[in-house]
Design a protein around this motif. Sequence first.
Motif, PDB file in Angstrom:
ATOM      1  N   PRO A   1       0.833  -1.217   0.000  1.00 15.24           N
ATOM      2  CA  PRO A   1       0.000   0.000   0.000  1.00 15.24           C
ATOM      3  C   PRO A   1       0.863   1.260   0.000  1.00 15.24           C
ATOM      4  O   PRO A   1       2.053   1.230   0.317  1.00 15.24           O
ATOM      5  CB  PRO A   1      -0.786  -0.126   1.306  1.00 15.24           C
ATOM      6  CG  PRO A   1       0.093  -0.951   2.197  1.00 15.24           C
ATOM      7  CD  PRO A   1       0.796  -1.920   1.297  1.00 15.24           C
ATOM      8  N   ARG A   2       0.224   2.348  -0.387  1.00 15.11           N
ATOM      9  CA  ARG A   2       0.863   3.667  -0.356  1.00 15.11           C
ATOM     10  C   ARG A   2       0.034   4.616   0.508  1.00 15.11           C
ATOM     11  O   ARG A   2      -1.191   4.476   0.537  1.00 15.11           O
ATOM     12  CB  ARG A   2       0.978   4.233  -1.784  1.00 15.11           C
ATOM     13  CG  ARG A   2       1.976   3.519  -2.647  1.00 15.11           C
ATOM     14  CD  ARG A   2       1.962   4.067  -4.059  1.00 15.11           C
ATOM     15  NE  ARG A   2       0.839   3.515  -4.848  1.00 15.11           N
ATOM     16  CZ  ARG A   2       0.554   3.872  -6.081  1.00 15.11           C
ATOM     17  NH1 ARG A   2       1.274   4.811  -6.688  1.00 15.11           N
ATOM     18  NH2 ARG A   2      -0.458   3.337  -6.723  1.00 15.11           N
ATOM     19  N   PRO A   3       0.685   5.560   1.195  1.00 14.66           N
ATOM     20  CA  PRO A   3       2.131   5.788   1.269  1.00 14.66           C
ATOM     21  C   PRO A   3       2.820   4.720   2.109  1.00 14.66           C
ATOM     22  O   PRO A   3       2.151   3.913   2.769  1.00 14.66           O
ATOM     23  CB  PRO A   3       2.225   7.168   1.926  1.00 14.66           C
ATOM     24  CG  PRO A   3       0.996   7.258   2.765  1.00 14.66           C
ATOM     25  CD  PRO A   3      -0.072   6.547   1.989  1.00 14.66           C
ATOM     26  N   VAL A   4       4.149   4.747   2.095  1.00 19.13           N
ATOM     27  CA  VAL A   4       4.940   3.773   2.835  1.00 19.13           C
ATOM     28  C   VAL A   4       6.056   4.509   3.562  1.00 19.13           C
ATOM     29  O   VAL A   4       6.509   5.570   3.124  1.00 19.13           O
ATOM     30  CB  VAL A   4       5.522   2.715   1.865  1.00 19.13           C
ATOM     31  CG1 VAL A   4       6.532   3.338   0.903  1.00 19.13           C
ATOM     32  CG2 VAL A   4       6.176   1.571   2.623  1.00 19.13           C
ATOM     33  N   ASP A   5       6.462   3.968   4.687  1.00 20.23           N
ATOM     34  CA  ASP A   5       7.602   4.515   5.415  1.00 20.23           C
ATOM     35  C   ASP A   5       8.877   3.941   4.803  1.00 20.23           C
ATOM     36  O   ASP A   5       9.158   2.744   4.945  1.00 20.23           O
ATOM     37  CB  ASP A   5       7.508   4.149   6.899  1.00 20.23           C
ATOM     38  CG  ASP A   5       8.716   4.618   7.709  1.00 20.23           C
ATOM     39  OD1 ASP A   5       9.530   5.397   7.169  1.00 20.23           O
ATOM     40  OD2 ASP A   5       8.857   4.187   8.874  1.00 20.23           O
ATOM     41  N   LEU A   6       9.648   4.783   4.142  1.00 19.90           N
ATOM     42  CA  LEU A   6      10.847   4.311   3.452  1.00 19.90           C
ATOM     43  C   LEU A   6      11.890   3.769   4.429  1.00 19.90           C
ATOM     44  O   LEU A   6      12.687   2.906   4.054  1.00 19.90           O
ATOM     45  CB  LEU A   6      11.464   5.436   2.613  1.00 19.90           C
ATOM     46  CG  LEU A   6      12.515   4.989   1.603  1.00 19.90           C
ATOM     47  CD1 LEU A   6      11.871   4.254   0.439  1.00 19.90           C
ATOM     48  CD2 LEU A   6      13.332   6.171   1.083  1.00 19.90           C
ATOM     49  N   VAL A   7      11.884   4.238   5.661  1.00 22.83           N
ATOM     50  CA  VAL A   7      12.833   3.718   6.645  1.00 22.83           C
ATOM     51  C   VAL A   7      12.587   2.236   6.872  1.00 22.83           C
ATOM     52  O   VAL A   7      13.523   1.422   6.811  1.00 22.83           O
ATOM     53  CB  VAL A   7      12.728   4.497   7.973  1.00 22.83           C
ATOM     54  CG1 VAL A   7      13.590   3.841   9.053  1.00 22.83           C
ATOM     55  CG2 VAL A   7      13.151   5.947   7.781  1.00 22.83           C
ATOM     56  N   GLN A   8      11.338   1.868   7.131  1.00 25.40           N
ATOM     57  CA  GLN A   8      11.013   0.467   7.418  1.00 25.40           C
ATOM     58  C   GLN A   8      10.972  -0.388   6.160  1.00 25.40           C
ATOM     59  O   GLN A   8      11.254  -1.595   6.213  1.00 25.40           O
ATOM     60  CB  GLN A   8       9.665   0.386   8.142  1.00 25.40           C
ATOM     61  CG  GLN A   8       9.670   1.039   9.513  1.00 25.40           C
ATOM     62  CD  GLN A   8      10.665   0.401  10.472  1.00 25.40           C
ATOM     63  OE1 GLN A   8      10.889  -0.806  10.443  1.00 25.40           O
ATOM     64  NE2 GLN A   8      11.281   1.221  11.324  1.00 25.40           N
ATOM     65  N   ALA A   9      10.628   0.209   5.033  1.00 22.71           N
ATOM     66  CA  ALA A   9      10.487  -0.565   3.798  1.00 22.71           C
ATOM     67  C   ALA A   9      11.824  -0.837   3.116  1.00 22.71           C
ATOM     68  O   ALA A   9      11.986  -1.868   2.447  1.00 22.71           O
ATOM     69  CB  ALA A   9       9.555   0.165   2.830  1.00 22.71           C
ATOM     70  N   LEU A  10      12.794   0.072   3.270  1.00 23.17           N
ATOM     71  CA  LEU A  10      14.030  -0.050   2.489  1.00 23.17           C
ATOM     72  C   LEU A  10      15.278   0.335   3.271  1.00 23.17           C
ATOM     73  O   LEU A  10      16.230  -0.452   3.337  1.00 23.17           O
ATOM     74  CB  LEU A  10      13.933   0.826   1.243  1.00 23.17           C
ATOM     75  CG  LEU A  10      15.119   0.749   0.272  1.00 23.17           C
ATOM     76  CD1 LEU A  10      15.110  -0.595  -0.461  1.00 23.17           C
ATOM     77  CD2 LEU A  10      15.077   1.904  -0.728  1.00 23.17           C
ATOM     78  N   ALA A  11      15.278   1.526   3.862  1.00 22.15           N
ATOM     79  CA  ALA A  11      16.513   2.064   4.428  1.00 22.15           C
ATOM     80  C   ALA A  11      17.077   1.196   5.542  1.00 22.15           C
ATOM     81  O   ALA A  11      18.298   0.969   5.603  1.00 22.15           O
ATOM     82  CB  ALA A  11      16.272   3.485   4.948  1.00 22.15           C
ATOM     83  N   LEU A  12      16.219   0.695   6.418  1.00 22.19           N
ATOM     84  CA  LEU A  12      16.694  -0.139   7.524  1.00 22.19           C
ATOM     85  C   LEU A  12      16.922  -1.595   7.122  1.00 22.19           C
ATOM     86  O   LEU A  12      17.956  -2.178   7.497  1.00 22.19           O
ATOM     87  CB  LEU A  12      15.701  -0.053   8.686  1.00 22.19           C
ATOM     88  CG  LEU A  12      16.175  -0.543  10.051  1.00 22.19           C
ATOM     89  CD1 LEU A  12      17.484   0.107  10.467  1.00 22.19           C
ATOM     90  CD2 LEU A  12      15.095  -0.285  11.106  1.00 22.19           C
ATOM     91  N   PRO A  13      16.035  -2.224   6.357  1.00 25.04           N
ATOM     92  CA  PRO A  13      16.268  -3.629   5.997  1.00 25.04           C
ATOM     93  C   PRO A  13      17.514  -3.874   5.160  1.00 25.04           C
ATOM     94  O   PRO A  13      18.215  -4.885   5.370  1.00 25.04           O
ATOM     95  CB  PRO A  13      15.002  -4.016   5.217  1.00 25.04           C
ATOM     96  CG  PRO A  13      13.979  -3.043   5.637  1.00 25.04           C
ATOM     97  CD  PRO A  13      14.699  -1.766   5.922  1.00 25.04           C
ATOM     98  N   VAL A  14      17.821  -2.996   4.208  1.00 22.02           N
ATOM     99  CA  VAL A  14      18.932  -3.278   3.293  1.00 22.02           C
ATOM    100  C   VAL A  14      20.263  -3.445   4.028  1.00 22.02           C
ATOM    101  O   VAL A  14      20.903  -4.503   3.927  1.00 22.02           O
ATOM    102  CB  VAL A  14      19.030  -2.200   2.186  1.00 22.02           C
ATOM    103  CG1 VAL A  14      20.370  -2.306   1.444  1.00 22.02           C
ATOM    104  CG2 VAL A  14      17.882  -2.353   1.201  1.00 22.02           C
ATOM    105  N   PRO A  15      20.747  -2.449   4.769  1.00 22.11           N
ATOM    106  CA  PRO A  15      22.030  -2.643   5.444  1.00 22.11           C
ATOM    107  C   PRO A  15      21.966  -3.691   6.545  1.00 22.11           C
ATOM    108  O   PRO A  15      22.984  -4.340   6.844  1.00 22.11           O
ATOM    109  CB  PRO A  15      22.360  -1.261   6.004  1.00 22.11           C
ATOM    110  CG  PRO A  15      21.049  -0.564   6.121  1.00 22.11           C
ATOM    111  CD  PRO A  15      20.214  -1.089   5.001  1.00 22.11           C
ATOM    112  N   SER A  16      20.780  -3.886   7.141  1.00 20.55           N
ATOM    113  CA  SER A  16      20.654  -4.911   8.179  1.00 20.55           C
ATOM    114  C   SER A  16      20.824  -6.304   7.582  1.00 20.55           C
ATOM    115  O   SER A  16      21.523  -7.159   8.141  1.00 20.55           O
ATOM    116  CB  SER A  16      19.303  -4.787   8.879  1.00 20.55           C
ATOM    117  OG  SER A  16      19.170  -3.541   9.512  1.00 20.55           O
TER     118      SER A  16
END
Length: 394
Positions: free
Chosen positions: A125-140
């Motif tokens: 769904p939109r909108p989405v929190d980019l922190v939880q959707a991408l920014a945090l998962p990728v480096p983790s």
Amino acid sequence: MARAAGCPFSPPPAVLALQAQAPLARVSLWDGSSPWLVTGYAEQRALLSDPRISHDNERSGYPHSTPAVRARVKDSRTFINMDDPDHARLRRMATARFAIKRVEALRPAIQQIVDDQIDRMLAGPRPVDLVQALALPVPSLVICELLGVPYADHDFFHANSMILVDRESSVESARQANVKLLDYLDRLVAEKLADADDDDLLSELATEHVKTGELTRRELATMGVLLLIAGHETTANMIALGTLALLEHPDQLAALRAADDQELVAGAVEELLRYLTIVQFGLRRIALADIQIGDQTIRAGDGVVIAIDAGNRDEQAFADPDRLDVHRDARQHVAFGFGVHQCLGQPLARAELQVVYGTLYRRVPGLRLATDLERVPFKHNAAVYGVYELPVTW
């Protein structure tokens, strides 16, 4: 020193005002001490490469950032808080995994992780929190794979990491968070020692250095906490904050989105690292001897706080430093520090940011902020600057 309202990407005005007067000035800390604040770029590089400047945070007079940080010095001591030769000996144990060639071999896996997260984001769904959707998962996901830490435990280490980097955390809450992470990594190291067949960094260090007695299990666990936190917290904030900065500078975002040239993407990463400089409370040091810097003398025992965010906005080093310009050659920035203590994981951070910045805006060309800039919650209280959430849509 607070940032100016409406200027979330700029260092605090009081810091820049001090820089305009002189590259060094005395400031007051929470404990009543008066270390030197170094804001000049040239002076920062000189001091960061000077062996008379120590990173040993057990020395009397070291300018700790908070009471909680000072209270856990003994429990969280790693190579980043040591001087050579101990610093070099311990750092060398982990260096190979973060070497450029080893990191480049990870790039296809990083690309797959980024693509998978964007696929999930686009399907939701939109909108989405980019922190939880991408920014945090990728480096983790990347640092978990590299270290050999189960990503299934990410909620646990994310929550406790946030407590440790929050300057408003109480001494007791920070102590408990640190103990929880240490105990977790200690158990994981024990598992690696019992079955070290996995090809990950913790297994490698357990086999090569714990079994031989060069490191204790607890020492490796402490190093593991450092690498786990630094490996996800910094890059996650750069992904989200960098995206916000680009959304607020649409001409620069358009130039980056249109680029087929990986060199331009790599250059944009360096410029965003310079422009944002997310380590916002300075690099902490203490002088071992008298050091003359211009017309000032830093005396032996004086604390030193190196404001790299100000150094990266020094007009003596960067023309028009307050302008974001993805075409700028910003490779000489000090966002990763300088000298022997510069960031161990910078090749990995660069690779992750290059993949994200080179993929996200191309795959989601209509990406835009789903709220007003004034309503974005910034991490003014965290050692690593960023945003708590970033609502976006497309």
